[in-house]
Scaffold this active site. Structure first.
Site, PDB file in Angstrom:
ATOM      1  N   CYS A  36     -35.415 -30.373  11.520  1.00 16.35           N
ATOM      2  CA  CYS A  36     -35.644 -28.700  11.443  1.00 16.35           C
ATOM      3  C   CYS A  36     -34.108 -28.272  11.907  1.00 16.35           C
ATOM      4  O   CYS A  36     -33.988 -26.920  11.581  1.00 16.35           O
ATOM      5  CB  CYS A  36     -36.619 -28.526  12.870  1.00 16.35           C
ATOM      6  SG  CYS A  36     -38.257 -29.535  12.470  1.00 16.35           S
TER       7      CYS A  36
ATOM      8  N   ASP B 169     -43.903  -5.497  -2.196  1.00 15.50           N
ATOM      9  CA  ASP B 169     -45.300  -4.869  -1.927  1.00 15.50           C
ATOM     10  C   ASP B 169     -46.117  -5.598  -0.993  1.00 15.50           C
ATOM     11  O   ASP B 169     -47.430  -5.417  -1.122  1.00 15.50           O
ATOM     12  CB  ASP B 169     -45.971  -4.748  -3.424  1.00 15.50           C
ATOM     13  CG  ASP B 169     -45.141  -3.675  -4.332  1.00 15.50           C
ATOM     14  OD1 ASP B 169     -44.971  -2.624  -3.830  1.00 15.50           O
ATOM     15  OD2 ASP B 169     -44.759  -3.974  -5.641  1.00 15.50           O
TER      16      ASP B 169
END
Length: 218
Positions: free
Chosen positions: A82, A173
């Site tokens: 990570c 969008d």
């Protein structure tokens, strides 16, 4: 793996038993108690949410504005894969800015711990700043909403499941254009993420009438 000190708040995650690390082999109709179906669907509006982040409370859709978005999850902070993933994304941040892409990393810890992790990432990768917004998904609400829970990878003490390495690319969008899921043990390639964004943006630019070749980034 360190223990989480938090209990789920708004979700009924099963903590009465700790599942082993075997693959869940239920039927197609059977739902694992900690592995909900994702509300995210390709080609549809991405689910909205309000959550605490290292920038404060955000409304996801409002936060995106008219930009592209990269929402991604990881199992836990202060872990090797990570931390190296985050460092790589931070190093390439100007490339994401050039493509008008906002990055939001989902983590199941509180903001104070995420801020400490940001400092650790900067030190390890010798970065002047850490420009990525981190989402404090303490109750796993966003992880459940996007189907990110990995039921075979759990906190050793509480039995709570961690998220997998999920990734979602959202267009201006708010339409979900790409989604991928990696196991906790496998890191993701930042260059491949950028190549995917280039492909999606080129296709959008030419009204879905062009394909994108592999390795065009290089």
């Amino acid at each position: 793996m360190k223990a989480s000190h938090l209990e789920p708040i708004s979700l009924k995650m099963n903590t009465s038993r700790v599942y082993d690390n075997n693959v869940f082999r239920g039927s197609r109709e059977e739902v694992h108690p900690d592995m909900p179906l994702s509300q995210a669907r390709m080609g549809r509006e991405v689910p909205n949410f309000s959550a605490m982040t290292t920038e404060g409370i955000i409304d996801f859709h409002e936060w995106l504005g008219t930009s592209w978005g990269l929402l991604f999850s990881h199992p836990a902070p202060f872990t090797p894969i990570c931390t190296t993933e985050m460092g790589s994304l931070a190093k390439y941040h100007q490339e994401f800015e050039a493509r008008d892409v906002k990055l939001l990393g989902v983590s199941c810890e509180d903001v104070s711990l995420l801020n400490l992790w940001s400092t650790d990432i900067k030190a390890y990768h010798k970065l002047e700043k850490f420009p990525i917004t981190l989402l404090a998904d303490e109750d796993r609400k966003v992880a459940f909403q996007f189907g990110l829970i990995e039921p075979t990878y759990r906190d050793n003490f509480s039995g709570m499941a961690y998220p997998c390495r999920g990734l979602f690319i959202v267009d201006p969008d708010k339409i979900l254009k790409l989604m991928s899921f990696h196991p906790w043990s496998m890191g993701r390639s930042t260059e491949e993420i950028l190549r995917s964004i280039d492909s999606l943006q080129m296709t959008r630019k030419f009204n879905d009438k062009v394909n994108h070749f592999i390795d065009l980034l290089t």
